[in-house]
Motif scaffolding. Structure first.
Motif, PDB file in Angstrom:
ATOM      1  N   ARG A  73       0.834  -1.203   0.000  1.00 38.62           N
ATOM      2  CA  ARG A  73       0.000   0.000   0.000  1.00 38.62           C
ATOM      3  C   ARG A  73       0.869   1.253   0.000  1.00 38.62           C
ATOM      4  O   ARG A  73       2.069   1.177   0.290  1.00 38.62           O
ATOM      5  N   SER A  74       0.192   2.388  -0.228  1.00 37.93           N
ATOM      6  CA  SER A  74       0.950   3.644  -0.264  1.00 37.93           C
ATOM      7  C   SER A  74       1.556   3.965   1.101  1.00 37.93           C
ATOM      8  O   SER A  74       2.547   4.666   1.203  1.00 37.93           O
ATOM      9  N   ASP A  75       0.948   3.434   2.184  1.00 43.02           N
ATOM     10  CA  ASP A  75       1.506   3.707   3.508  1.00 43.02           C
ATOM     11  C   ASP A  75       2.637   2.757   3.856  1.00 43.02           C
ATOM     12  O   ASP A  75       3.179   2.808   4.961  1.00 43.02           O
ATOM     13  N   SER A  77       2.407  -0.513   4.142  1.00 39.57           N
ATOM     14  CA  SER A  77       1.978  -1.798   4.691  1.00 39.57           C
ATOM     15  C   SER A  77       1.694  -2.763   3.543  1.00 39.57           C
ATOM     16  O   SER A  77       1.452  -2.354   2.407  1.00 39.57           O
ATOM     17  N   GLN A  83      -8.067  -8.680  -1.909  1.00 40.49           N
ATOM     18  CA  GLN A  83      -9.520  -8.631  -1.769  1.00 40.49           C
ATOM     19  C   GLN A  83     -10.152  -8.765  -3.164  1.00 40.49           C
ATOM     20  O   GLN A  83      -9.468  -8.753  -4.180  1.00 40.49           O
ATOM     21  N   TYR A 135       0.482 -15.903   9.764  1.00 37.47           N
ATOM     22  CA  TYR A 135       0.209 -14.678  10.500  1.00 37.47           C
ATOM     23  C   TYR A 135       1.508 -14.259  11.181  1.00 37.47           C
ATOM     24  O   TYR A 135       2.235 -15.099  11.717  1.00 37.47           O
ATOM     25  N   GLN A 138       2.926 -11.722  17.169  1.00 34.00           N
ATOM     26  CA  GLN A 138       2.627 -10.407  17.744  1.00 34.00           C
ATOM     27  C   GLN A 138       3.859  -9.717  18.332  1.00 34.00           C
ATOM     28  O   GLN A 138       3.826  -8.521  18.591  1.00 34.00           O
ATOM     29  N   GLY A 197      -1.666 -21.664  18.483  1.00 30.28           N
ATOM     30  CA  GLY A 197      -2.577 -20.879  17.658  1.00 30.28           C
ATOM     31  C   GLY A 197      -1.925 -20.395  16.369  1.00 30.28           C
ATOM     32  O   GLY A 197      -2.591 -19.822  15.520  1.00 30.28           O
ATOM     33  N   LYS A 204       9.862 -19.280  12.037  1.00 32.21           N
ATOM     34  CA  LYS A 204      10.561 -19.278  13.321  1.00 32.21           C
ATOM     35  C   LYS A 204      11.714 -18.286  13.228  1.00 32.21           C
ATOM     36  O   LYS A 204      12.152 -17.909  12.145  1.00 32.21           O
TER      37      LYS A 204
ATOM     38  N   ASN B  38       0.866 -16.625  25.495  1.00 29.89           N
ATOM     39  CA  ASN B  38      -0.439 -16.237  24.941  1.00 29.89           C
ATOM     40  C   ASN B  38      -1.413 -15.848  26.046  1.00 29.89           C
ATOM     41  O   ASN B  38      -2.432 -16.498  26.242  1.00 29.89           O
ATOM     42  N   VAL B  44      -4.287  -7.852  21.183  1.00 31.01           N
ATOM     43  CA  VAL B  44      -3.946  -8.383  19.861  1.00 31.01           C
ATOM     44  C   VAL B  44      -4.826  -7.679  18.834  1.00 31.01           C
ATOM     45  O   VAL B  44      -6.050  -7.679  18.974  1.00 31.01           O
ATOM     46  N   PRO B  45      -4.225  -7.035  17.866  1.00 33.70           N
ATOM     47  CA  PRO B  45      -5.038  -6.340  16.867  1.00 33.70           C
ATOM     48  C   PRO B  45      -5.979  -7.307  16.155  1.00 33.70           C
ATOM     49  O   PRO B  45      -5.655  -8.482  15.974  1.00 33.70           O
ATOM     50  N   ARG B  47      -7.987  -9.105  13.182  1.00 32.49           N
ATOM     51  CA  ARG B  47      -7.540  -9.540  11.863  1.00 32.49           C
ATOM     52  C   ARG B  47      -8.636  -9.241  10.862  1.00 32.49           C
ATOM     53  O   ARG B  47      -9.819  -9.358  11.163  1.00 32.49           O
ATOM     54  N   ALA B  49      -9.604  -7.202   6.753  1.00 34.06           N
ATOM     55  CA  ALA B  49      -9.198  -6.298   5.679  1.00 34.06           C
ATOM     56  C   ALA B  49      -9.005  -4.886   6.226  1.00 34.06           C
ATOM     57  O   ALA B  49      -9.641  -4.495   7.195  1.00 34.06           O
ATOM     58  N   TYR B  52      -9.885   2.615   5.370  1.00 31.10           N
ATOM     59  CA  TYR B  52      -9.280   3.897   5.717  1.00 31.10           C
ATOM     60  C   TYR B  52     -10.347   4.970   5.921  1.00 31.10           C
ATOM     61  O   TYR B  52     -11.387   4.946   5.270  1.00 31.10           O
ATOM     62  N   LYS B  67      -5.083  10.262   8.251  1.00 36.09           N
ATOM     63  CA  LYS B  67      -5.823   9.122   7.711  1.00 36.09           C
ATOM     64  C   LYS B  67      -5.685   7.988   8.716  1.00 36.09           C
ATOM     65  O   LYS B  67      -4.591   7.723   9.211  1.00 36.09           O
ATOM     66  N   ARG B  69      -6.054   4.042   9.528  1.00 36.81           N
ATOM     67  CA  ARG B  69      -6.208   2.685   8.995  1.00 36.81           C
ATOM     68  C   ARG B  69      -6.937   1.852  10.033  1.00 36.81           C
ATOM     69  O   ARG B  69      -6.564   1.838  11.201  1.00 36.81           O
ATOM     70  N   ARG B  77      -3.861   2.396  13.101  1.00 39.71           N
ATOM     71  CA  ARG B  77      -2.678   3.174  12.731  1.00 39.71           C
ATOM     72  C   ARG B  77      -3.073   4.563  12.255  1.00 39.71           C
ATOM     73  O   ARG B  77      -4.123   4.721  11.625  1.00 39.71           O
ATOM     74  N   LEU B  79      -1.982   7.690   9.845  1.00 34.65           N
ATOM     75  CA  LEU B  79      -1.142   7.964   8.671  1.00 34.65           C
ATOM     76  C   LEU B  79      -1.292   9.426   8.270  1.00 34.65           C
ATOM     77  O   LEU B  79      -2.326  10.041   8.545  1.00 34.65           O
TER      78      LEU B  79
END
Lengths: 237, 690
Positions: A73-75, A77, A83, A135, A138, A197, A204, B38, B44-45, B47, B49, B52, B67, B69, B77, B79
């Motif tokens: 993305r432009s940011d 990320s 999608q 994923y 964290q 999970g 790793k 855990n 934990v954010p 998950r 899509a 903005y 902006k 996100r 976030r 931006l």
């Protein structure tokens, strides 16, 4: 006091000794079978993708490269799994011709998968619930753009030593960490560890260190510093 | 052979040996180590899509479009929004807004103080009913303070105050207030703005334009864009700076650090410097067709270069050089300002210099912006509200029956902070709408949780310093479960129940109506609404008002052993937010060591006061006292103590509390002659070893 005899001289004794070892060997072999074949599969829940998706078809037949669908993305990320709007740039309808009588099972399955995608997800505007293979843990930061830029800073000019492709087609760089999907006609099931999970595909730290702590990346100053910064805070939150 | 105990042990031994040469023990050991981390309380954010939303920061008063996100509907976030008229990067406060949604200092439920002095949680209906009853009883004896001069909430509060018959509607003191008073005194029926985009030489006197004055992000963007050679990596020819910047002020702050030149001047003498420059410009032949120009000329002639240099501390030759640069620049611009408390006099002198430079309403000059649009008929104009001086209100012996405070922290932010807190305590019923449990909220009887900017519908109308009219509407993008309500909706609801018709029932309708006045189609509440207009107001019957200027800027006696220069740092947040947790990392050991903050003295000043680097000292003024550690720093003018504002919170959260001292406790405001405002730029302190 009973006189000691050499067991090897007596067949009966040898037989007795072998019989005595059998339970040990039985336990040993059973543990090997369990440890290598049974228990690892019990540690993971396996889920198949909601749709058959062939990376091979997209990359070989359609000529797509990784960044066509998994872009930045432009940011800065990373978009990860695309999608529907990305898919719609090509799939404005069912592109695969309807298979005839003599079509192979693979061709039939591919057609059905695309039909299902268009009718059940694309047209109603419903996102496909793809299962993610990886994923990010964290406790770490990770930036795809930073790796694109940093790795290519050197590797573009040293293809003879390690060819990582090009910034325009970074497939080889992607495959350094991700499973190479180029030849896969069907996406592998996603396996999730029942304890942690995380999926079986989650990297790793040793995988990161293949580059970050690679002696080939060391400066020539003998101080153990690498071109790929290996300080804790480079990755860890 | 039977299966006996020995056979079992042999099998177990074999299995134990066998399992050790499989991946199982090592894999389980690894998995358990991950599993043990855990914990359910680790955030934990979500998950999903990314989406903005474009919003405007309501926490940062210096004009920050941004902006957001979101993942799974939650903001993750912040931006930048560089394409916005006021956009650029991000400020140290705005970048922390998502993190601060989860601040431990957040207020989540209405709190009511009982007879025993303890706060207890109540529901929103209970809180609204309590507030309604108290407002009904107070009637015209209710007073209102708003800490957000760019929001229509201030208009709602003003209309409600007027409907109740109250004359006590206040805004927190700000640079915009001083500028409004300056414009009013000079007969300018408009707001002052600065067209820095088109200027080629900018002299900022006291205005820390790259840190905490005006539209900071826009200022920074203009400054960066004016230096294209800094981006020339292609080996092309350097084009040079299209804007030269000079800063004059007592402390070498971030603006001074990057400016082409820094002119050290004593704090509170910025207006005198401008008047001295006006004299030199008149000497050079500059003139203005104003009715009182001759009187002004006579006043300015008293501020000769020598006298100006003596009063301000600026080097005489440098002063002459700067005036020469103003004369030779194509589009010179002078900005006189302060972070707050500078008074109207210096800004008037700044307007006078710009008038002499002939840049009023010209490209790259001082521009006159039309007044803010108003949709509530019963509300007062911002200029009228600015006339009410909050410091005088707190000094008044007769207290209101009720004081309603919206998003302001006067108990911490006003000069003579402890006296203000005492005056606040004396009000029979105090209610505040606040996002955080700040010093003011801690004193209130009814505390109502206000959403952060990301959690509420609100607007921003032309932050002070902007060169154009701008109107933005920010929609809620934050947590829907925050338990917060909008001040305006609560007040509109109570007004209706009290039979006071303000003309609107919902804040959203007010913003829609206002968006219509600024003339842009579409749904203004759909998100990302932003309008910009280059409309200018007429200067009208402009006059210099030398009789006011002469008294407002007249040098007076010292108020302490040392002059006090209060400076700000963007990373310390605002009086309302405290220090964002992220920004604690940016505090250097020479700014804050343990709980002791630094006071800046240059080597000569330290030596004259028998002090050395690291000495623990007390700063005292008018009964107030703070303790700090001496930091010898050559980036401060002689005989001046520099103290950073923003430390010393006693409320809020652990990231702001018990860090340094609040300099506003030793700052004493004094009435500015002729302008009717209180100001504190000329504050002084006594210093001694503690």
């Amino acid at each position: 006091m009973e006189e000691k005899t050499n067991c090897t001289e007596s067949p009966a004794c040898r037989q007795k000794c072998a019989a005595a070892l059998l339970p040990f060997l039985g336990g040993f072999i059973a543990a090997l079978v369990l440890g290598w074949l049974v228990i690892p599969s019990l540690l993971f829940d396996s889920e198949t993708q909601p749709l058959l998706f062939s990376h091979a078809t997209h990359m070989k037949k359609a000529g797509a490269v990784c960044l066509d669908c998994h872009s930045v993305r432009s940011d800065g990320s990373f978009t990860g799994i695309p999608q529907n709007d990305v898919c719609m740039s090509c799939h404005n309808g069912i592109l695969t011709p309807e298979p005839g009588q003599g079509a192979s099972p693979v061709e039939k399955a591919a057609y059905q998968a695309e039909k299902s995608f268009v009718e059940n997800y694309l047209n109603p505007g419903k996102p496909v619930p793809w299962r993610k293979h990886q994923y990010q843990p964290q406790n770490v930061f990770f930036s795809h753009p930073a790796h694109f830029q940093k790795c290519y800073t050197c590797h573009l000019t040293m293809q003879g030593r390690l060819n990582l492709g090009t910034p325009e087609n970074p497939q080889k760089l992607c495959a350094t960490c991700h499973v190479s999907l180029e030849k896969l006609d069907r996406d592998a099931p996603v396996e999730t560890n029942i304890l942690t999970g995380y999926s079986s595909g989650t990297l790793k730290m040793s995988e990161c260190e293949r580059c970050h702590a690679n002696p080939g990346h060391f400066y020539a100053d003998g101080r153990g510093r690498t071109f790929a910064n290996n300080a804790c805070f480079t990755c860890h939150k | 052979m039977g299966f006996d105990r020995r056979a079992f042990l042999k099998i177990a031994a074999g299995a134990s040996a066998g399992i050790m040469v499989t991946p199982v023990p090592w894999k389980l050991l690894d998995d358990v180590s991950i599993w043990s981390q855990n914990w359910s309380w680790i955030p934990v954010p979500a998950r999903g899509a990314s989406t903005y939303a474009e919003v405007f920061s309501k926490m940062d008063p210096f004009g920050v479009p941004m902006k957001i996100r979101k993942v799974g509907g939650l903001p993750v976030r912040v931006l930048p929004l560089p394409e916005h008229p006021l956009g650029g990067g991000l400020s140290p406060l705005s970048i922390a807004e998502v993190q601060m949604l989860y601040s431990p200092g957040r207020l989540r439920r209405p709190l009511l103080r009982g007879a025993d002095g303890k706060l207890t949680e109540i529901s929103w209906p209970q809180a609204s009913k309590k507030l309604q009853d108290e407002l009904k009883n107070a009637g015209g004896k209710a007073a209102f303070i708003s800490g957000d001069e760019t929001s229509s909430v201030t208009e709602v509060l003003s209309a409600f105050a007027n409907a109740l018959g109250s004359e006590d509607m206040y805004l927190m003191p700000s640079e915009a207030q001083s500028a409004a008073k300056a414009a009013e005194l000079m007969g300018i029926d408009a707001r002052l703005g600065y067209d820095i985009e088109q200027s080629d030489h900018l002299l900022a006197v006291g205005a820390n334009i790259l840190e905490n004055w005006g539209t900071v992000l826009r200022n920074r963007r203009v400054f960066a864009n004016s230096r294209p050679h800094s981006f020339r990596k292609d080996g092309g020819e350097e084009t040079g700076d299209s804007l030269s910047l000079v800063y004059a002020g007592p402390v070498q702050n971030n603006t001074a650090a990057v400016a082409g030149a820094w002119l050290p001047v004593y704090p509170g003498t910025e207006g005198i410097l401008a008047l001295g420059m006006a004299n030199m410009l008149i000497e050079a032949g500059k003139t203005v067709a104003a009715r009182d120009f001759e009187e002004f000329k006579a006043l300015a002639s008293a501020y000769t270069p020598e006298k100006t240099a003596e009063l301000t501390g600026v080097d005489g030759k440098k002063l002459e050089a700067e005036v020469a640069r103003l004369l030779t620049a194509q589009k010179p611009l002078l900005i006189v300002g302060s972070s707050a408390g500078g008074g109207a006099g210096p800004i008037m002198a700044g307007v006078a210099v710009n008038a002499l430079l002939g840049n009023i309403n010209k490209p790259g000059g001082l521009v006159l912006l039309p007044k803010a649009a108003k949709v509530l008929k019963g509300a007062s104009d911002l200029a009228e509200i600015y006339r009410n001086d909050l410091i005088k209100f707190f000094e008044r012996e007769e207290k209101p029956a009720l004081l309603l405070i919206h998003e302001a922290n006067p108990a911490f932010a006003l000069p003579n902070a402890q006296a203000c807190a005492a005056a606040l305590k004396a009000v029979p019923f105090k209610v505040c709408f606040s996002t955080f449990m700040d010093e003011t909220a801690a004193l209130c009887d009814l505390i109502l949780p206000l959403g952060m900017g990301l959690e509420r519908l609100d607007d921003v109308e032309t932050p002070y310093g902007s060169g154009k009219i701008g109107y933005c509407i920010s929609t809620a993008v934050g947590r829907p479960d925050a338990g917060v309500l909008n001040t305006a909706n609560v007040i509109l609801n109570i007004a209706r129940r009290l039979g006071k018709d303000l003309g609107f029932e919902l804040y959203a309708d007010i913003l829609k109506a206002k968006a219509g006045l600024y003339g842009k189609g579409g749904d203004p509440l759909a998100g990302g609404f932003a309008v910009e207009s280059a409309e200018r107001a007429e200067a009208g019957a402009f006059s210099f008002r030398p009789e006011v200027l002469g008294k407002a800027l007249a040098p007076d006696e010292a108020r302490g052993k040392l002059r006090l220069a209060v400076y700000g740092r963007a990373s310390l947040g605002t009086d309302k937010t405290g220090i964002p947790p992220y920004n604690n990392k940016t505090l250097r050991a020479d700014e804050l060591a343990g709980s002791l903050m630094s006071v800046l003295l240059n080597r000569a000043t330290a030596a004259r006061n028998n002090l050395a680097d690291g000495d623990k000292v007390s700063l005292e003024s008018g009964g107030g006292k703070i303790v700090a550690r001496v930091r010898v720093f050559e980036g401060i003018i002689n005989d001046t103590a520099g103290v950073c504002r923003g430390f010393g919170h006693t409320a809020l959260d652990e990231f702001s509390r018990d860090k340094g001292a609040n300099v506003m406790e030793v700052v004493r405001p004094v009435p500015e002659p002729e302008t009717g405002l209180n100001f504190w730029a000329k504050a002084g302190v006594d210093i001694k070893k503690a």
